[in-house]
Design a protein around this motif. Structure first.
Motif, PDB file in Angstrom:
ATOM      1  N   ALA A  80      19.141   9.908  18.454  1.00 28.48           N
ATOM      2  CA  ALA A  80      19.934  10.071  17.225  1.00 28.48           C
ATOM      3  C   ALA A  80      21.293   9.390  17.366  1.00 28.48           C
ATOM      4  O   ALA A  80      21.798   8.774  16.419  1.00 28.48           O
ATOM      5  CB  ALA A  80      20.106  11.556  16.914  1.00 28.48           C
ATOM      6  N   GLY A  81      21.891   9.460  18.534  1.00 24.34           N
ATOM      7  CA  GLY A  81      23.182   8.805  18.778  1.00 24.34           C
ATOM      8  C   GLY A  81      23.073   7.303  18.636  1.00 24.34           C
ATOM      9  O   GLY A  81      23.925   6.647  18.032  1.00 24.34           O
ATOM     10  N   ARG A  82      22.007   6.737  19.213  1.00 25.91           N
ATOM     11  CA  ARG A  82      21.779   5.285  19.112  1.00 25.91           C
ATOM     12  C   ARG A  82      21.586   4.874  17.657  1.00 25.91           C
ATOM     13  O   ARG A  82      22.108   3.879  17.193  1.00 25.91           O
ATOM     14  CB  ARG A  82      20.531   4.913  19.923  1.00 25.91           C
TER      15      ARG A  82
ATOM     16  N   CYS B  29      25.154  16.946  19.631  1.00 23.01           N
ATOM     17  CA  CYS B  29      25.211  18.379  19.914  1.00 23.01           C
ATOM     18  C   CYS B  29      24.182  19.121  19.068  1.00 23.01           C
ATOM     19  O   CYS B  29      24.210  19.015  17.843  1.00 23.01           O
ATOM     20  CB  CYS B  29      26.621  18.891  19.608  1.00 23.01           C
ATOM     21  N   GLU B  30      23.307  19.808  19.729  1.00 28.36           N
ATOM     22  CA  GLU B  30      22.375  20.741  19.084  1.00 28.36           C
ATOM     23  C   GLU B  30      21.784  20.239  17.771  1.00 28.36           C
ATOM     24  O   GLU B  30      21.943  20.842  16.711  1.00 28.36           O
ATOM     25  CB  GLU B  30      23.051  22.102  18.906  1.00 28.36           C
ATOM     26  N   GLY B  31      21.090  19.129  17.850  1.00 25.65           N
ATOM     27  CA  GLY B  31      20.341  18.648  16.689  1.00 25.65           C
ATOM     28  C   GLY B  31      21.045  17.623  15.825  1.00 25.65           C
ATOM     29  O   GLY B  31      20.468  17.143  14.850  1.00 25.65           O
ATOM     30  N   PHE B  32      22.282  17.281  16.170  1.00 23.60           N
ATOM     31  CA  PHE B  32      23.016  16.270  15.394  1.00 23.60           C
ATOM     32  C   PHE B  32      23.669  15.245  16.320  1.00 23.60           C
ATOM     33  O   PHE B  32      23.984  15.556  17.467  1.00 23.60           O
ATOM     34  CB  PHE B  32      24.107  16.920  14.533  1.00 23.60           C
ATOM     35  N   ALA B  33      23.871  14.062  15.772  1.00 20.48           N
ATOM     36  CA  ALA B  33      24.620  13.034  16.499  1.00 20.48           C
ATOM     37  C   ALA B  33      25.608  12.383  15.551  1.00 20.48           C
ATOM     38  O   ALA B  33      25.325  12.240  14.356  1.00 20.48           O
ATOM     39  CB  ALA B  33      23.672  11.984  17.062  1.00 20.48           C
TER      40      ALA B  33
ATOM     41  N   ALA C  47      22.645   6.402  14.979  1.00 23.06           N
ATOM     42  CA  ALA C  47      23.906   6.534  14.233  1.00 23.06           C
ATOM     43  C   ALA C  47      24.823   5.341  14.504  1.00 23.06           C
ATOM     44  O   ALA C  47      25.421   4.774  13.579  1.00 23.06           O
ATOM     45  CB  ALA C  47      24.599   7.844  14.613  1.00 23.06           C
ATOM     46  N   ALA C  48      24.924   4.936  15.775  1.00 19.43           N
ATOM     47  CA  ALA C  48      25.803   3.802  16.117  1.00 19.43           C
ATOM     48  C   ALA C  48      25.288   2.512  15.479  1.00 19.43           C
ATOM     49  O   ALA C  48      26.072   1.686  15.006  1.00 19.43           O
ATOM     50  CB  ALA C  48      25.892   3.654  17.632  1.00 19.43           C
ATOM     51  N   LYS C  49      23.967   2.348  15.457  1.00 21.99           N
ATOM     52  CA  LYS C  49      23.411   1.130  14.862  1.00 21.99           C
ATOM     53  C   LYS C  49      23.615   1.098  13.346  1.00 21.99           C
ATOM     54  O   LYS C  49      23.857   0.039  12.767  1.00 21.99           O
ATOM     55  CB  LYS C  49      21.920   1.022  15.210  1.00 21.99           C
ATOM     56  N   LYS C  50      23.537   2.253  12.737  1.00 22.12           N
ATOM     57  CA  LYS C  50      23.816   2.300  11.291  1.00 22.12           C
ATOM     58  C   LYS C  50      25.250   1.840  11.020  1.00 22.12           C
ATOM     59  O   LYS C  50      25.527   1.119  10.065  1.00 22.12           O
ATOM     60  CB  LYS C  50      23.605   3.721  10.755  1.00 22.12           C
ATOM     61  N   CYS C  51      26.170   2.296  11.869  1.00 21.24           N
ATOM     62  CA  CYS C  51      27.591   1.905  11.700  1.00 21.24           C
ATOM     63  C   CYS C  51      27.767   0.399  11.820  1.00 21.24           C
ATOM     64  O   CYS C  51      28.389  -0.229  10.966  1.00 21.24           O
ATOM     65  CB  CYS C  51      28.466   2.555  12.776  1.00 21.24           C
ATOM     66  N   ILE C  52      27.233  -0.178  12.893  1.00 25.12           N
ATOM     67  CA  ILE C  52      27.491  -1.605  13.144  1.00 25.12           C
ATOM     68  C   ILE C  52      26.789  -2.476  12.101  1.00 25.12           C
ATOM     69  O   ILE C  52      27.351  -3.469  11.639  1.00 25.12           O
ATOM     70  CB  ILE C  52      27.097  -2.020  14.598  1.00 25.12           C
TER      71      ILE C  52
END
Lengths: 84, 241
Positions: free
Chosen positions: B58-60, B119-123, B62-67
């Motif tokens: 999820a973190g990856r 954290c706990e289901g979100f990024a 989210a970061a890709k959506k930003c860039i």
């Protein structure tokens, strides 16, 4: 005087307790920050090293380290004067 | 919470913010991994410990959506899969392109830095031009802290405020203070190598911003801070210095 193996067990038990992580899955090569659920757990572990070993410098020294083995070697040498 | 309110005003979380991307693990798990990860990233994903795999993903995402949003806004049509996220020796994420010979675009992508938290289901993730300074994001579930932990990471002013509060407000306050410090430590690329107790925040000027952050009595750092409560359960912080 504690043996190096006793210190290894002590460090692993402390990590297992603080991280609520299965003891048998903690290896000397395990990366401590990877075992932690989050940074709060990691911070609490650093505090517990300081308190358990009554070493004020433990936080700033241990925070630079990566693996269980790094921390064990540090505590063995600086707290107990033991080398592997 | 007088000190709390003097310091900043917490906003209700708004989905409109473009400061960062917030993604739920549940949503990401519906998407095929190979639709947004490169082959190298899939090999990294395989190495992530089981308990952190979903949030890492999820973190990856989210970061890709930003860039991709930033690149699209500059007229560069780019797929998430073509952008690879790597980490430098301090663990700070940066971007590379896997399938491009456009040197201008490559330089542009390389010039961005990212910060990711889960954290706990979100990024959450945020991206900015690395020449503009440091960036740190954090998401924390509002929780009850052990007294010894709170005493260890709060400075005197923060702790004096904490002890005056009702238990539920104490949890919120402690989580906010921790999240702010965690995001700042990411922004200065130090993590816990700088002890959080030594960090303090000066009074805000505009809403939700700090004019300065100081650590260990060093020179004050001007900062832009967004801090918000999400679903009454999470604190989300984004700091740019």
């Amino acid at each position: 005087m504690k043996s190096y193996d006793e210190i290894v067990s002590e460090v692993k038990e402390l990590i297992a307790l603080k991280f609520n992580f299965p003891l048998e899955e903690i290896q000397p090569s395990s990366n401590i920050s990877t075992l932690a659920k989050d940074s709060i757990q990691l911070f609490e572990l650093l505090l517990s090293f300081e308190q358990y070993y009554q070493m004020e410098a433990a936080y700033e020294d241990v925070v630079q380290m990566h693996t269980v083995e790094d921390v064990t070697k540090y505590l063995a040498k600086n707290k107990y004067g033991v080398t592997q | 919470m007088s000190y709390f309110n003097d310091l900043f005003v917490l906003d209700t979380f708004t989905e409109q913010t473009k400061l960062f991307e917030l993604i739920s693990v549940d949503d990401v798990l519906k998407i095929p991994v190979d639709s947004f990860l490169s082959a190298y990233e899939i090999s990294l994903y395989d190495l992530v410990v089981a308990s952190k795999k979903d949030e890492w993903l999820a973190g990856r995402k989210a970061a890709k959506k930003c860039i991709v949003r930033i690149l699209n806004s500059h007229g560069h049509k780019t797929e998430q899969k073509d952008i690879e996220i790597r980490n430098d020796d301090k663990g700070v994420p940066f971007f590379t392109l896997t399938e491009s010979t456009d040197s201008l675009l490559i330089a542009m992508v390389n010039g961005y830095t990212s910060s990711i938290s889960h954290c706990e289901g979100f990024a959450v993730a945020s991206v900015m031009d690395s020449s503009e300074g440091g960036l740190g994001v954090d998401i924390e579930k509002i929780q009850k802290f052990k007294t010894g932990t709170v005493e260890a990471f709060m400075n005197k002013q923060e702790y004096d405020e904490y002890v005056k509060l009702e238990p539920l407000e104490q949890n919120k306050w402690a989580t906010v203070v921790w999240s702010l410090k965690e995001a700042y430590l990411k922004a200065i690329k130090q993590g816990l190598r700088v002890h959080p107790k030594g960090i303090s925040f000066s009074k805000n000027t505009p809403k939700n911003t700090f004019s300065h952050i100081v650590h260990d009595n060093q020179k004050a750092v001007p900062a832009s801070v967004y801090c918000s409560i999400y679903k009454e359960e999470f604190v989300i912080t984004c700091i740019k210095i």
